[in-house]
Structure formats: structure tokens, C-alpha cells
Design an enzyme around this catalytic site. Structure first.
Site: not given
Ligand SMILES: O=C(O)C1=C[C@@H](OP(=O)(O)O)[C@@H](O)[C@H](O)C1
Ligand SMILES: C=C(OP(=O)(O)O)C(=O)O
Length: 425
Positions: A127, A342, A173, A26, A315
Site C-alpha cells: 500500500r 486498500k 485521508s 477501530k 468502508d
Molecule cells: O482514518 C481512519 O481510521 C480510516 C480511514 C479510511 O481510510 P482512507 O482515508 O485511506 O480511505 C478507512 O478506509 C480506514 O478503514 C480507516
Molecule cells: C481500509 C481499512 O483499514 P486500514 O486502512 O486501516 O488498514 C479497513 O478497515 O477497511
């Protein structure tokens, strides 16, 4: 056929010994789509993920005037890069439930003066976006909240300029990645100072690596400062690697059941920090083999509890919670207070559901503690969180009577999850 309200997960009759094909990442798909959209020239993404979160990015980019053609059967997406023309006309776009899509696209949508409204589903509207929007204002964007300030929906208009800006790192991030992705197209590039400890660091490095693959080279990443030189993106042929977070459920399944599972396509050069989930399993007692182009996990029958900071790989924290139930001593996960913001409050949700199954689990401010136990038959609530559904389903592989409510929520990142899980039978 509509999804059943509850999906029963039958215990496995025998420990699995399987090679499992995992759909594309993803995070990589969504970065590649945006880089391709901002490029001069056409890009072809192979192995792309087709799921709700990537449909969100495709839909948003089309709304911003970018032509994207998709072929799901071939896992291929073709993007006609619009360069600086992205978002050059007024638009309203829907990021659905995708944090990554919304946070990545906001700075890019402010490259020109045209007003763009970014909205999302109710879950995404809850969020936080404040730190990213504040940074954009510092860079010259006009930001008009259409609901509470710091939340979606919001209207943004540019053009944003380059230079220097500061953002906090402890919430997400994705704010930093979003600024980085737009930065090569800003005159003079961009220097982003990170004012509080950065979470999910590997995702920021991933951002720089995907940008470089599309020709925007030279980003310098540390945990306190990121510098992106001015440059441009070019259209390329790009292969998306399998999703390491999605793979975590299968690595965990091997560790829990004493089986052996190999996931091809994840080698030492993998872009995703979440491959390090297997290192946690190894510390707990699983046998892990990291090959040139695959990772294999074998359950050894021994799993010890662990005390681990998962700020880099959050995650997979819920996956680890399911593994921890099967260990021989308690597990403490730290450093992940930010996952309360999240898809749901993931700390509260995973602890509540494990307790519902009779497992001794407690919330800590920055994580959780899980004691081993035998779950009783339970239908788990999933809080519209794909990772709740995918993680808790693992308990059903060894215990009868485990049901997953609203199983369709896995569509956010892994629509075929339950079919792939059933392929272990
Ligand atoms: O940059 C990305 O693709 C992601 C960063 C992470 O989020 P955070 O940076 O909010 O922890 C992760 O949890 C999310 O599923 C995807
Ligand atoms: C936190 C997630 O996704 P996003 O922040 O991209 O919605 C995830 O895929 O677990």
C-alpha cells in the site's frame, strides 16, 4: 481450534428482531491510543476494540517505549502517556496489516532524532506511503527507504518541525490524519494544504474530535486545508463508541431479510462518518430510526437500486454491494476509485466474487454497478480482506450454499463477527 478453511453461512430461518452489541471502533481506538501515548499523564480507554488492527497499534506504541496495559475481557486499555518521549530510542515496529496504525504513527515516530523503522505485513507493504513520507521530508525528517521508495519498510528520524506542508487528498485521508495527530507537539503547530480532492473526509473530522478530547483543541478542518495549533495532549478517561463500519453488516442484514436490528451506542454525536450508511439504506427503502443513543434499521420488503457517491464512507461500499443484489433495480456506486489500494483491490474483488455467484456486476473506474439477482451456491474468495468476508457472508442469510473462504481474516477488525452473525438465529 484453528479456523476452518471455509465457513458455511446457513440461511436464517426467520427474519431477525434483535439488538446487537458491536465492538469498539477501530478508527477511534487507534486515534485514542496514539493521543494517549503522546499525552502527559495516564489515560484509560473503555469500550476499546480488541482486534488485529488495534493490537498493531498497541504493539507499535510499546515498541516506541510507551507502557500500554490491556484487559480484553473488560474492553479496557490503560496507557501511560510518554509525551514527547514517544519513539525517543531507536526502534523497529510492525504495523501488521493496519493502514491506520502505520500512517498515524510515522509522523509521531519522527518527533525525535532516534531512527525508527516502520514495517508491516506483505499486504501493507503493497500500500502507498509516498505522499506522507514526502510531506515528512518537507518538515525536516530523514526518510530512508528500506525497500522501494514510497513503501514500507522505511526508516524515519526527526525531529520534524512545524510550519506548512502540502499533501494530495485523493489516495487516503490517513496521511493527513497522521500529520494532524503529531502536529500539536510541533513548535508553531502545522498547516496542511490538501492539493487534490480529499477522500474519507469524516475521518479527518474524527481525528480533530478525538485530539480535542485529549486536550489538543483548536484544529480547524476544511477539505482543502487543516490547521493545528501547537499544544499538548493530556491523559483522560475516554469511552470508545461502537464501530459503525462493523455495524453496517447488521444494518444491511435487517434491510435484506426484512428483519429489525438495533445497534446501541451510536447517537447523533457519533464520531464515525460510516453511520451515514443507514441513510443510504433509507434511500433504498429501509425504515431507519436514529435515536438518542441507538440506530434501528427495519427491512420493509422493498429495496430500490441507488446511484450513490460513497467517497466519505467507502468502508461500507462492499456492504452496499451485498444489499444491491437484493434490490429491484441496479445500483451504481461512485467516487471510490481509491479503494483499489486498500487490503486488496476492493472494486475488482467484489465484482469478481459477485460474478462468480452469477450476479451481473461490472467494474467502473471509480466504483461498480450491481444488478439484482439470486446468487447461486458459491464459496467466495476473500482476498485476505475482512470486509470481503463480512459483506459476502450477508448473501448467505437468504441463500443456501454460501461459503466464505479464509473466514479468519475478519480478525483484522471484528474477530467475533461470525458469532455475532450467528446470534441473529
Ligand atoms: O482514518 C481512519 O481510521 C480510516 C480511514 C479510511 O481510510 P482512507 O482515508 O485511506 O480511505 C478507512 O478506509 C480506514 O478503514 C480507516
Ligand atoms: C481500509 C481499512 O483499514 P486500514 O486502512 O486501516 O488498514 C479497513 O478497515 O477497511
Amino acid at each position: 481450534m484453528t479456523d476452518p478453511a471455509v465457513r458455511l453461512v446457513e440461511p436464517l430461518a426467520a427474519a431477525p428482531d434483535a439488538e446487537v452489541t458491536i465492538p469498539g471502533s477501530k478508527s477511534v481506538t487507534n486515534r485514542a491510543l496514539l493521543c494517549a501515548a503522546l499525552a502527559d499523564g495516564t489515560s484509560t480507554l473503555a469500550g476499546a476494540l480488541f482486534a488485529d488492527d488495534t493490537a498493531a497499534m498497541v504493539g507499535v506504541l510499546r515498541g516506541l517505549g510507551v507502557e500500554v496495559r490491556t484487559d480484553e475481557a473488560a474492553a479496557r486499555m490503560v496507557v501511560a502517556g510518554a509525551g514527547r518521549g514517544v519513539g525517543a530510542e531507536p526502534a523497529t515496529v510492525d504495523a501488521r496489516k493496519s493502514g491506520a496504525t502505520s500512517r498515524f504513527v510515522l509522523p509521531a515516530a519522527a518527533l525525535t532524532a532516534a531512527p525508527v523503522v516502520v514495517d508491516g505485513a506483505a499486504q501493507l507493504r503493497a500500500r502507498p506511503f509516498g505522499p506522507l513520507l514526502d510531506a515528512m521530508v518537507e518538515l525536516g525528517a530523514a526518510v530512508r527507504p528500506l525497500a522501494a521508495p514510497g513503501y514500507l519498510p522505511v526508516e524515519v528520524a526527526g525531529p520534524i518541525r512545524g510550519g506548512e506542508v502540502t499533501i494530495p487528498g485523493h489516495l487516503s485521508s490517513q496521511f493527513l490524519s497522521g500529520l494532524m495527530l503529531a502536529a500539536p507537539l510541533l513548535p508553531g503547530g502545522l498547516r496542511v494544504r490538501v492539493s487534490t480532492p480529499l477522500v474519507s473526509v469524516p475521518y479527518v473530522r474524527m481525528t480533530a474530535r478525538v485530539m480535542a478530547a485529549f486536550g489538543a483543541t483548536g484544529a480547524d478542518v476544511t477539505e482543502s486545508c487543516v490547521v493545528v495549533p501547537a499544544g499538548s495532549y493530556r491523559g483522560v478517561a475516554y469511552r470508545v463508541e461502537p464501530d459503525a463500519s462493523a455495524a453496517s453488516y447488521f444494518f444491511a442484514a435487517a434491510a435484506i431479510t426484512g428483519g429489525r436490528i438495533t445497534v446501541p451506542g451510536l447517537g447523533p454525536d457519533a464520531l464515525q462518518g460510516d453511520v451515514a450508511f443507514v441513510d443510504v439504506l433509507a434511500k433504498m427503502g429501509a425504515a431507519v430510526e436514529r435515536g438518542r443513543d441507538a440506530i434501528t434499521v427495519r427491512g420493509t420488503g422493498t429495496l430500490h437500486g441507488i446511484d450513490v457517491d460513497m467517497a466519505d464512507i467507502s468502508d461500507t461500499a462492499q456492504t452496499l454491494a451485498a444489499v444491491a443484489v437484493h434490490a429491484d433495480s441496479p445500483t451504481r456506486v461512485r467516487g471510490i476509485g481509491f479503494i483499489r489500494r486498500k487490503e486488496t483491490d476492493r472494486i475488482g474483488a467484489v465484482v469478481t466474487e459477485l460474478r462468480r455467484a452469477g450476479i451481473d456486476a461490472t467494474e467502473d473506474e471509480d466504483g461498480f454497478t450491481i444488478h439484482p439477482g439470486t446468487p447461486r451456491p458459491t464459496t467466495f474468495a476473500t482476498y485476505d480482506d475482512h470486509r470481503m468476508a463480512m459483506s459476502l457472508a450477508l448473501l448467505g442469510l437468504g441463500t443456501p450454499g454460501i461459503g466464505i473462504a479464509d473466514p479468519g481474516c475478519v480478525a483484522k477488525t471484528f474477530p467475533t463477527y461470525f458469532e455475532v452473525l450467528d446470534s441473529l438465529r
